[in-house]
Design an enzyme around this catalytic site. Structure first.
Site, PDB file in Angstrom:
ATOM      1  N   HIS A 162       2.661  10.812  -0.123  1.00 38.48           N
ATOM      2  CA  HIS A 162       1.898  10.685   0.556  1.00 38.48           C
ATOM      3  C   HIS A 162       2.253  11.193   2.391  1.00 38.48           C
ATOM      4  O   HIS A 162       2.810  11.471   3.318  1.00 38.48           O
ATOM      5  CB  HIS A 162       2.262   9.577   1.167  1.00 38.48           C
ATOM      6  N   HIS A 215       0.896  -1.188   0.268  1.00 38.23           N
ATOM      7  CA  HIS A 215       0.656  -0.618  -0.090  1.00 38.23           C
ATOM      8  C   HIS A 215       0.739   1.300   0.178  1.00 38.23           C
ATOM      9  O   HIS A 215       1.752   0.979   0.604  1.00 38.23           O
ATOM     10  CB  HIS A 215      -1.240   0.001   1.128  1.00 38.23           C
TER      11      HIS A 215
END
Length: 321
Positions: free
Chosen positions: A112, A37
């Site tokens: 991110h 992920h």
């Protein structure tokens, strides 16, 4: 065992090449495949500030406490300890990629919460892995884009075509998802399939559309809700039996309240262990197949026996071959 030792001693570096012959005749969309992920969210750079995928409130947090706010964001943004090449060496075969054009540059970076590596530089590790391990196959899924216009998409797409070249599985009737078995792939030079979820790639045969790889997002920080979500998808046959790939997300998403309640904590210590353990317990009695388990997504994939647990699911296929 630390992350580096795991990679150096990995039993799963060549797990595809080591599969028994009956499993090499099964479509890849019907195998259990370990995935990571937010694969590019390793080694994030605090010095560049909060990335553009975050709301203003997070940017404010990043400006507080003489860099202390950025440390909080970093602890809750990093999802992997391993680089892309190290993830592949450990056994990962699906990479979940979030990309932006870093402000004031022309370069595509992972992101991110903070900015990560340059995309094309990091992807050279994928090429190097495939050269060393010619029977392995990698799935690249570009599914979130930020600060990118048509020109920047075209540049990234051009860079990807130039980098991977003949290794790419093109979209055509000669290699449908049902025909995409390792046995068939090994007869060609193709070793990478690239999904790209932007309309800019629609007319390019090198890039597969995102509808060919559904990835339902649980969007919860509660492991019980996560398991209920997964179970409904599995027992309700929400996955179409069309031969396409399918992603089962074994991750939890912390909300602002979770982060504020654990300012000294991290995704790695506070959330990821609960998610992975719950997911692995749930998936243990499931089976791979056209309506079953396929790609399994996790954070910090070198921990909690994630990769071997997913690969063991493929043992359930053998009696049916």
């Amino acid at each position: 065992m630390n992350a580096r030792d795991l990679v150096e001693n990995s039993r799963y570096r060549c797990w595809m090449g080591d599969l028994p012959r009956p499993l090499t005749q099964v479509p890849l969309s019907c195998l259990a495949i370990p995935g990571s992920h937010d694969s590019g969210a390793y080694g994030l750079d605090k010095s560049a500030g909060v990335s553009i995928d975050e709301p203003k409130s997070v940017s404010v947090l990043g400006s507080l406490c003489c860099g202390g706010g950025l440390s909080v964001i970093s602890r809750w943004s990093v999802t992997q300890d391993l680089s892309l090449g190290q993830q592949l060496e450990a056994g990962i075969r699906y990479l979940d990629l979030r990309v932006c054009i870093k402000p004031d540059t022309a370069d595509a970076h992972f992101l991110h919460g903070l900015y990560g590596s340059k995309v094309i530089t990091a992807l050279h590790e994928v090429i190097e892995f495939l050269v060393r391990n010619p029977k392995e196959f990698v799935i690249l899924d570009f599914n979130h884009f930020h600060n990118m216009d048509d020109i920047s998409h075209k540049q990234l797409l051009s860079d990807l075509k130039r980098l991977f070249g003949a290794l790419i599985v093109p979209v055509n009737k000669h290699m449908s998802p049902w025909q995409m078995t390792l046995e068939n792939i090994w007869k060609t030079r193709m070793r990478v399939i690239i999904f790209y979820s932007d309309k800019s790639s629609a007319d390019m045969k090198e890039f597969w559309p995102n509808y060919a790889i559904p990835s339902p997002w649980p969007n919860t920080s509660d492991s019980r809700v996560l398991i209920d979500f997964l179970e409904r998808n599995y027992t309700g046959n929400h996955r179409n039996s069309d031969g396409n790939f399918y992603v089962w997300q074994g991750v939890l998403t912390p909300g602002a309240s979770t982060i504020l309640a654990h300012l000294c904590g991290s995704l790695k210590d506070s959330i990821a262990p609960r998610a992975t353990r719950a997911f692995l317990e749930w998936v243990a009695n499931k089976e791979p197949g056209s309506r079953g388990i396929n790609i399994c997504l996790g954070d910090f994939i070198h921990l909690h026996d994630f990769i071997p647990s997913i690969l063991r699911l493929n043992d359930k296929i053998q009696p049916r071959q």
